[in-house]
Scaffold this active site. Structure first.
Site, PDB file in Angstrom:
ATOM      1  N   LYS A 151       9.127   0.695  -8.447  1.00 51.53           N
ATOM      2  CA  LYS A 151       9.207   2.372  -8.509  1.00 51.53           C
ATOM      3  C   LYS A 151      10.577   2.939  -8.672  1.00 51.53           C
ATOM      4  O   LYS A 151      11.445   2.375  -8.244  1.00 51.53           O
ATOM      5  CB  LYS A 151       8.775   2.862  -7.058  1.00 51.53           C
ATOM      6  CG  LYS A 151       7.254   2.516  -6.837  1.00 51.53           C
ATOM      7  CD  LYS A 151       6.223   2.971  -7.662  1.00 51.53           C
ATOM      8  CE  LYS A 151       4.981   2.655  -7.046  1.00 51.53           C
ATOM      9  NZ  LYS A 151       3.861   3.259  -7.866  1.00 51.53           N
ATOM     10  N   LYS A 153       7.648   4.679 -11.200  1.00 47.25           N
ATOM     11  CA  LYS A 153       6.767   3.692 -11.793  1.00 47.25           C
ATOM     12  C   LYS A 153       7.215   4.034 -13.365  1.00 47.25           C
ATOM     13  O   LYS A 153       6.866   3.006 -14.342  1.00 47.25           O
ATOM     14  CB  LYS A 153       5.450   4.281 -11.750  1.00 47.25           C
ATOM     15  CG  LYS A 153       4.828   5.598 -11.859  1.00 47.25           C
ATOM     16  CD  LYS A 153       3.526   5.929 -11.702  1.00 47.25           C
ATOM     17  CE  LYS A 153       2.791   5.185 -10.727  1.00 47.25           C
ATOM     18  NZ  LYS A 153       1.228   5.815 -10.547  1.00 47.25           N
ATOM     19  N   LYS A 177       5.412  -6.547  -9.734  1.00 51.78           N
ATOM     20  CA  LYS A 177       4.442  -5.861 -10.622  1.00 51.78           C
ATOM     21  C   LYS A 177       4.872  -4.908 -11.443  1.00 51.78           C
ATOM     22  O   LYS A 177       5.726  -4.081 -10.742  1.00 51.78           O
ATOM     23  CB  LYS A 177       3.216  -5.564  -9.617  1.00 51.78           C
ATOM     24  CG  LYS A 177       2.181  -4.868 -10.399  1.00 51.78           C
ATOM     25  CD  LYS A 177       1.126  -4.637  -9.184  1.00 51.78           C
ATOM     26  CE  LYS A 177      -0.093  -3.666  -9.681  1.00 51.78           C
ATOM     27  NZ  LYS A 177       0.708  -2.425 -10.225  1.00 51.78           N
ATOM     28  N   ASP A 179       4.149  -1.068 -13.092  1.00 50.82           N
ATOM     29  CA  ASP A 179       2.965  -0.212 -12.695  1.00 50.82           C
ATOM     30  C   ASP A 179       1.888   0.044 -13.975  1.00 50.82           C
ATOM     31  O   ASP A 179       2.068  -0.462 -14.932  1.00 50.82           O
ATOM     32  CB  ASP A 179       3.602   1.144 -12.527  1.00 50.82           C
ATOM     33  CG  ASP A 179       3.247   1.738 -11.109  1.00 50.82           C
ATOM     34  OD1 ASP A 179       3.878   2.288 -10.188  1.00 50.82           O
ATOM     35  OD2 ASP A 179       2.016   1.432 -10.812  1.00 50.82           O
ATOM     36  N   GLU A 180       0.860   0.589 -13.323  1.00 52.15           N
ATOM     37  CA  GLU A 180      -0.361   0.301 -14.436  1.00 52.15           C
ATOM     38  C   GLU A 180       0.030   1.193 -15.769  1.00 52.15           C
ATOM     39  O   GLU A 180      -0.679   0.960 -16.817  1.00 52.15           O
ATOM     40  CB  GLU A 180      -1.594   1.111 -13.743  1.00 52.15           C
ATOM     41  CG  GLU A 180      -1.539   2.629 -13.265  1.00 52.15           C
ATOM     42  CD  GLU A 180      -0.646   2.935 -12.071  1.00 52.15           C
ATOM     43  OE1 GLU A 180      -0.383   2.232 -11.453  1.00 52.15           O
ATOM     44  OE2 GLU A 180      -0.483   4.105 -11.959  1.00 52.15           O
ATOM     45  N   HIS A 269      -5.727  -4.632 -12.681  1.00 47.08           N
ATOM     46  CA  HIS A 269      -5.374  -3.204 -12.027  1.00 47.08           C
ATOM     47  C   HIS A 269      -6.731  -2.448 -12.522  1.00 47.08           C
ATOM     48  O   HIS A 269      -7.277  -2.714 -13.717  1.00 47.08           O
ATOM     49  CB  HIS A 269      -4.065  -2.573 -12.559  1.00 47.08           C
ATOM     50  CG  HIS A 269      -3.745  -1.405 -11.766  1.00 47.08           C
ATOM     51  ND1 HIS A 269      -4.409  -0.442 -11.801  1.00 47.08           N
ATOM     52  CD2 HIS A 269      -2.721  -1.374 -10.885  1.00 47.08           C
ATOM     53  CE1 HIS A 269      -3.726   0.725 -11.060  1.00 47.08           C
ATOM     54  NE2 HIS A 269      -2.773   0.029 -10.484  1.00 47.08           N
ATOM     55  N   HIS A 302      -7.580  -5.419  -7.340  1.00 44.71           N
ATOM     56  CA  HIS A 302      -7.423  -4.443  -6.202  1.00 44.71           C
ATOM     57  C   HIS A 302      -8.514  -4.152  -5.711  1.00 44.71           C
ATOM     58  O   HIS A 302      -9.534  -3.700  -6.460  1.00 44.71           O
ATOM     59  CB  HIS A 302      -6.510  -3.013  -6.967  1.00 44.71           C
ATOM     60  CG  HIS A 302      -5.072  -3.329  -7.468  1.00 44.71           C
ATOM     61  ND1 HIS A 302      -4.097  -2.569  -7.067  1.00 44.71           N
ATOM     62  CD2 HIS A 302      -4.784  -4.361  -8.248  1.00 44.71           C
ATOM     63  CE1 HIS A 302      -3.180  -2.923  -7.633  1.00 44.71           C
ATOM     64  NE2 HIS A 302      -3.268  -4.216  -8.430  1.00 44.71           N
ATOM     65  N   LYS A 309      -3.217   5.605   0.875  1.00 52.03           N
ATOM     66  CA  LYS A 309      -3.244   6.879   0.162  1.00 52.03           C
ATOM     67  C   LYS A 309      -4.410   7.240  -0.751  1.00 52.03           C
ATOM     68  O   LYS A 309      -4.559   8.383  -1.135  1.00 52.03           O
ATOM     69  CB  LYS A 309      -1.977   7.180  -0.605  1.00 52.03           C
ATOM     70  CG  LYS A 309      -1.857   6.575  -1.975  1.00 52.03           C
ATOM     71  CD  LYS A 309      -0.626   6.405  -2.740  1.00 52.03           C
ATOM     72  CE  LYS A 309      -0.790   5.656  -3.983  1.00 52.03           C
ATOM     73  NZ  LYS A 309       0.500   5.917  -4.800  1.00 52.03           N
ATOM     74  N   SER A 351      -3.661  -2.252  -1.862  1.00 52.67           N
ATOM     75  CA  SER A 351      -2.539  -1.493  -2.507  1.00 52.67           C
ATOM     76  C   SER A 351      -2.713  -0.177  -2.234  1.00 52.67           C
ATOM     77  O   SER A 351      -3.932   0.367  -2.542  1.00 52.67           O
ATOM     78  CB  SER A 351      -2.070  -2.223  -3.910  1.00 52.67           C
ATOM     79  OG  SER A 351      -1.452  -1.018  -4.591  1.00 52.67           O
ATOM     80  N   GLY A 353      -0.314   3.238  -1.135  1.00 51.19           N
ATOM     81  CA  GLY A 353      -0.013   3.708   0.146  1.00 51.19           C
ATOM     82  C   GLY A 353       0.384   3.050   1.239  1.00 51.19           C
ATOM     83  O   GLY A 353       0.662   3.456   2.626  1.00 51.19           O
ATOM     84  N   GLN A 373       0.364  -5.144  -1.348  1.00 53.78           N
ATOM     85  CA  GLN A 373       0.992  -4.629  -2.392  1.00 53.78           C
ATOM     86  C   GLN A 373       1.505  -3.350  -1.824  1.00 53.78           C
ATOM     87  O   GLN A 373       0.973  -2.251  -1.418  1.00 53.78           O
ATOM     88  CB  GLN A 373       0.300  -4.368  -3.684  1.00 53.78           C
ATOM     89  CG  GLN A 373       0.894  -3.992  -4.894  1.00 53.78           C
ATOM     90  CD  GLN A 373       1.687  -2.765  -5.052  1.00 53.78           C
ATOM     91  OE1 GLN A 373       2.988  -3.269  -5.173  1.00 53.78           O
ATOM     92  NE2 GLN A 373       1.156  -1.720  -5.038  1.00 53.78           N
ATOM     93  N   GLY A 375       4.427  -0.535  -3.146  1.00 60.55           N
ATOM     94  CA  GLY A 375       5.590   0.119  -3.837  1.00 60.55           C
ATOM     95  C   GLY A 375       6.637   0.934  -3.232  1.00 60.55           C
ATOM     96  O   GLY A 375       7.537   0.549  -2.837  1.00 60.55           O
TER      97      GLY A 375
END
Ligand code: CAP
Ligand code: MG
Length: 428
Positions: A151, A153, A177, A179-180, A269, A302, A309, A351, A353, A373, A375
């Site tokens: 991050k 991201k 990892k 990010d998506e 993901h 995931h 979150k 993963s 939050g 996970q 971030g």
């Protein structure tokens, strides 16, 4: 007119072991009975259409989907296996998860789960590594696997990305990892990121003595994904990461075949899934997506956090964890029984939050076979990424040693600072 659909309802039918079975939650449209709605769904998702047909010989009648159980809003439909092309996930989903969602006869419909017959299960590759293979690759016998996503991201240069990677690995992260939505943007070109980051991975392995790896996002048009997977393999990577929903099932199947040749593990993901998994009234449950992912053969998936979150209800996350990690799935609530035979288990990844203060609850809910996970929960640490990574590992160590985070943080300043910023949740 409606009697035609009732041909697709047979409450005395007992599915054969080769039938595929779908469990739907259906809210019929106004003026439509539950039975008629069930018949229309079974018709449209097998051999029928909106009206009776003049030509429908017995051999095709034998292919009809049959709604064989109706309990409240829940309907089970059995489909003869001949309706499906072995090994062809797009076709199977076009049947059991296709037109029916748009039918006017139903106000809402949700595909809750699918029971897959052994012959169809066997027609897919399944995971190449599975949990045992991942643990062997990372040389981690029992504890949860730690993952961090870099991050911010997007926007970092390849050098900045690799530097944050180094800090994270040195601090104790096992898997870095992408990010998506990071792929090959102008500010962080794919090939440069791979080379820079793997250089930092090698350096951190030398300095920590631990095995480290990198979930490199190769999400792109299918041929380009294969090129990127080859590039990762040629540069010493062990994993690729792919956004399975936006890539699509055909792309994932092609990638899975290529990863067999390259010996690469797949981290899945699920960005975009909530479009159709979030509503309990309409769409497709994440359980079905988890089944499809395990059949095609991802190694990590995931499954949500319950406490983080993003929306992920407890019953769903627990069911997902079992569905992808166990061999025998017991029927309960809106989950159909399943025997995965020798299909390897997929490592569940929690993963969204998460931070060190939530680790005990995640392990209590999901056990040790879990990728945790973080971030923001690493790179938002007051003392930076390396301290954030240390705090995550310290939280896991505290759980393994059965010491409360509060107590453990007294002698572990990085954990103490993390709890100071984000607090912690007492395991229930
Ligand atoms: C988490 C994450 C993941 C989500 C995906 C993000 O970052 O990188 O993509 O976890 O959701 O971009 O939000 P944080 P899910 O750790 O900073 O939240 O795992 O539910 O598929
Ligand atoms: Mg993300």
């Amino acid at each position: 007119m409606s009697e035609w659909y009732l041909d697709f309802v047979d409450l005395n039918y007992r599915p054969s072991k080769d039938d595929l079975i779908s469990l739907f939650r259906i809210e019929p449209a106004k003026g439509i009975t539950m039975k008629e709605a069930a018949g229309r769904v079974a018709s449209e998702s097998s051999v029928g259409t909106w009206t009776s047909l003049t030509y429908l010989p017995k051999r095709i009648k034998d292919l009809m989907g049959r709604a064989f159980e109706i309990k409240g809003n829940h309907v089970k439909v059995a489909y003869p296996i001949e309706l499906f092309e072995s090994g062809n996930m797009p076709q199977i989903l076009s049947s059991v998860a296709g037109n029916i969602f748009g039918m006017k006869a139903v106000r809402n419909i949700r595909l809750e789960d699918v029971h897959w017959p052994k012959k169809l299960i066997k027609s897919f590759k399944g995971p190449q590594f599975g949990i045992k293979g991942i643990r062997k690759l990372l040389r981690i016998n029992k504890r949860p696997i730690t993952i961090t996503v870099v991050k911010p991201k997007l926007g970092l240069t390849s050098e900045e990305h690799a530097k944050i990677g180094y800090e994270s690995w040195i601090g104790g992260i096992d898997l870095l990892k992408d990010d998506e939505n990071l792929s090959n943007q102008s500010f962080n070109k794919f090939e440069k990121r791979v080379k820079e980051s793997l250089k930092m991975r090698d350096k951190s392995e030398r300095e920590t003595g631990e095995k480290k790896s990198y979930l490199i996002n190769i999400t792109a048009e299918t041929k380009e994904m294969l090129n990127r997977a080859k590039f990762v393999s040629n540069n010493g990577g062990e994993y690729v990461m792919v956004d399975i929903i936006t890539t699509g099932w055909a792309g994932l199947q092609t990638l899975r075949n290529e990863c067999e040749n390259l010996g690469l593990a797949i981290h899945a993901h699920r960005a975009m899934h909530a479009t159709f998994t979030r509503s309990r009234h309409h769409g497709i449950s994440m359980l079905v997506i988890a089944d499809v992912s395990r059949l095609i053969g991802v190694d990590q998936l995931h499954i949500g956090t319950v406490v983080g979150k993003l929306e992920s209800p407890r019953d769903e996350v627990i069911a997902l964890n079992l569905e992808i990690e166990k061999q025998l799935i017991k029927k309960h609530d809106h989950v159909l029984s399943e025997n995965w035979h020798d299909v390897k288990p997929v490592l569940a990844v929690s993963s969204g939050g998460l931070h060190p203060g939530l680790v005990p609850e995640i392990i209590r809910m999901l056990g040790n076979d879990i990728g945790i996970q973080c971030g923001g929960g690493v790179h938002g640490h007051p003392d930076g990424s390396r301290a954030g990574a240390k705090a995550l590992r310290q939280a896991i160590d505290a759980v393994i040693k059965r010491i409360s985070l509060k107590e453990y943080s007294k002698k572990h300043p990085e954990l103490e600072a993390a709890l100071g910023k984000w607090g912690y949740m007492k395991p229930r």
